[in-house]
Write a protein that holds these residues in place. Structure first.
Motif, PDB file in Angstrom:
ATOM      1  N   UNK A 109      -7.231   7.194  -0.418  1.00 27.86           N
ATOM      2  CA  UNK A 109      -7.590   6.006   0.357  1.00 27.86           C
ATOM      3  C   UNK A 109      -6.920   4.765  -0.212  1.00 27.86           C
ATOM      4  N   UNK A 110      -6.209   4.947  -1.338  1.00 27.40           N
ATOM      5  CA  UNK A 110      -5.503   3.821  -1.959  1.00 27.40           C
ATOM      6  C   UNK A 110      -4.276   4.340  -2.697  1.00 27.40           C
ATOM      7  N   UNK A 111      -3.270   3.489  -2.796  1.00 29.11           N
ATOM      8  CA  UNK A 111      -2.085   3.752  -3.616  1.00 29.11           C
ATOM      9  C   UNK A 111      -2.078   2.690  -4.711  1.00 29.11           C
ATOM     10  N   UNK A 112      -2.006   3.146  -5.985  1.00 30.60           N
ATOM     11  CA  UNK A 112      -2.075   2.211  -7.103  1.00 30.60           C
ATOM     12  C   UNK A 112      -0.782   2.248  -7.910  1.00 30.60           C
ATOM     13  N   UNK A 113      -0.549   1.192  -8.660  1.00 31.22           N
ATOM     14  CA  UNK A 113       0.659   1.036  -9.466  1.00 31.22           C
ATOM     15  C   UNK A 113       1.916   1.139  -8.608  1.00 31.22           C
ATOM     16  N   UNK A 114       1.847   0.591  -7.393  1.00 31.94           N
ATOM     17  CA  UNK A 114       3.012   0.692  -6.508  1.00 31.94           C
ATOM     18  C   UNK A 114       4.193  -0.133  -7.017  1.00 31.94           C
ATOM     19  N   UNK A 115       3.944  -1.056  -7.941  1.00 38.80           N
ATOM     20  CA  UNK A 115       5.045  -1.827  -8.531  1.00 38.80           C
ATOM     21  C   UNK A 115       5.990  -0.933  -9.325  1.00 38.80           C
ATOM     22  N   UNK A 116       5.523   0.247  -9.724  1.00 40.81           N
ATOM     23  CA  UNK A 116       6.354   1.182 -10.485  1.00 40.81           C
ATOM     24  C   UNK A 116       6.920   2.310  -9.625  1.00 40.81           C
ATOM     25  N   UNK A 117       6.623   2.298  -8.338  1.00 37.12           N
ATOM     26  CA  UNK A 117       7.134   3.336  -7.435  1.00 37.12           C
ATOM     27  C   UNK A 117       8.652   3.187  -7.297  1.00 37.12           C
ATOM     28  N   UNK A 118       9.376   4.312  -7.202  1.00 32.78           N
ATOM     29  CA  UNK A 118      10.820   4.210  -6.991  1.00 32.78           C
ATOM     30  C   UNK A 118      11.116   3.663  -5.585  1.00 32.78           C
ATOM     31  N   UNK A 119      12.313   3.121  -5.379  1.00 37.08           N
ATOM     32  CA  UNK A 119      12.647   2.527  -4.075  1.00 37.08           C
ATOM     33  C   UNK A 119      12.527   3.506  -2.908  1.00 37.08           C
ATOM     34  N   UNK A 120      12.679   4.795  -3.143  1.00 38.25           N
ATOM     35  CA  UNK A 120      12.624   5.776  -2.072  1.00 38.25           C
ATOM     36  C   UNK A 120      11.205   6.251  -1.755  1.00 38.25           C
ATOM     37  N   UNK A 128      -4.990   1.319   1.193  1.00 40.23           N
ATOM     38  CA  UNK A 128      -5.148   0.088   0.420  1.00 40.23           C
ATOM     39  C   UNK A 128      -4.147   0.175  -0.731  1.00 40.23           C
ATOM     40  N   UNK A 129      -3.448  -0.913  -1.033  1.00 39.06           N
ATOM     41  CA  UNK A 129      -2.385  -0.865  -2.034  1.00 39.06           C
ATOM     42  C   UNK A 129      -2.633  -1.871  -3.151  1.00 39.06           C
ATOM     43  N   UNK A 130      -2.327  -1.432  -4.380  1.00 37.69           N
ATOM     44  CA  UNK A 130      -2.476  -2.256  -5.563  1.00 37.69           C
ATOM     45  C   UNK A 130      -1.176  -2.215  -6.351  1.00 37.69           C
ATOM     46  N   UNK A 131      -0.664  -3.389  -6.715  1.00 41.07           N
ATOM     47  CA  UNK A 131       0.570  -3.473  -7.502  1.00 41.07           C
ATOM     48  C   UNK A 131       0.417  -2.793  -8.859  1.00 41.07           C
ATOM     49  N   UNK A 132      -0.792  -2.868  -9.449  1.00 45.83           N
ATOM     50  CA  UNK A 132      -1.053  -2.300 -10.766  1.00 45.83           C
ATOM     51  C   UNK A 132      -2.438  -1.654 -10.749  1.00 45.83           C
ATOM     52  N   UNK A 133      -3.182  -1.828 -11.823  1.00 45.04           N
ATOM     53  CA  UNK A 133      -4.498  -1.210 -11.947  1.00 45.04           C
ATOM     54  C   UNK A 133      -5.490  -1.865 -10.990  1.00 45.04           C
TER      55      UNK A 133
END
Length: 142
Positions: A109-120, A128-133
């Protein structure tokens, strides 16, 4: 309802006596990408006292980007990731969805640490999205 799971070789199994997880998240932190072979891990968070594990687990500890000690547990025979736990929230166990038996019906229901996801990375925009924790889930009822 309860949940069950087992590793690929059957040496480790679990029964989770909870009606539902506290949260189900997809984690894109770099450590989870390493554990998952390049993508995110998908995890269901349950109260620690609801999780009963049988079989031996191997563990690996490291300091996560959050500053907490994170312990990954896996089957030492086949390498299947089983769960993770953080020093910040010992009252929870983060179970890997791939460890759980088929038919569990859980989805992130959420994606976390998306700031570290690769560009692809393909991150579902409906999550729901969180850049970090993200904020910690509430503690389980007493």
């Amino acid at each position: 309802m309860s949940f069950t799971g087992k590793c690929a070789c059957g040496a480790v199994s679990a029964t989770i006596s909870a009606d539902a997880p506290v949260a189900v998240r997809q984690c894109w932190c770099r450590q989870c990408q390493q554990v998952a072979g390049g993508a995110a891990t998908s995890n269901a968070i349950f109260p620690t006292d609801a999780v009963a594990i049988t079989g031996d687990l191997a563990t690996h500890d490291y300091i996560a980007a959050s500053g907490n000690t994170l312990t990954h547990s896996y089957c030492p025979a086949c390498g299947t990731p089983v769960m993770a736990q953080t020093s910040a929230r010992p009252h929870f166990r983060t179970m890997r969805l791939g460890f759980l038996d088929t038919g569990h019906g859980l989805a992130p229901d959420a994606a976390i640490w998306i700031s570290e996801a690769p560009p692809w990375a393909m991150i579902d925009p409906s999550l729901q999205q969180f850049e970090a924790q993200p904020p910690a889930p509430p503690p389980p009822p007493a």
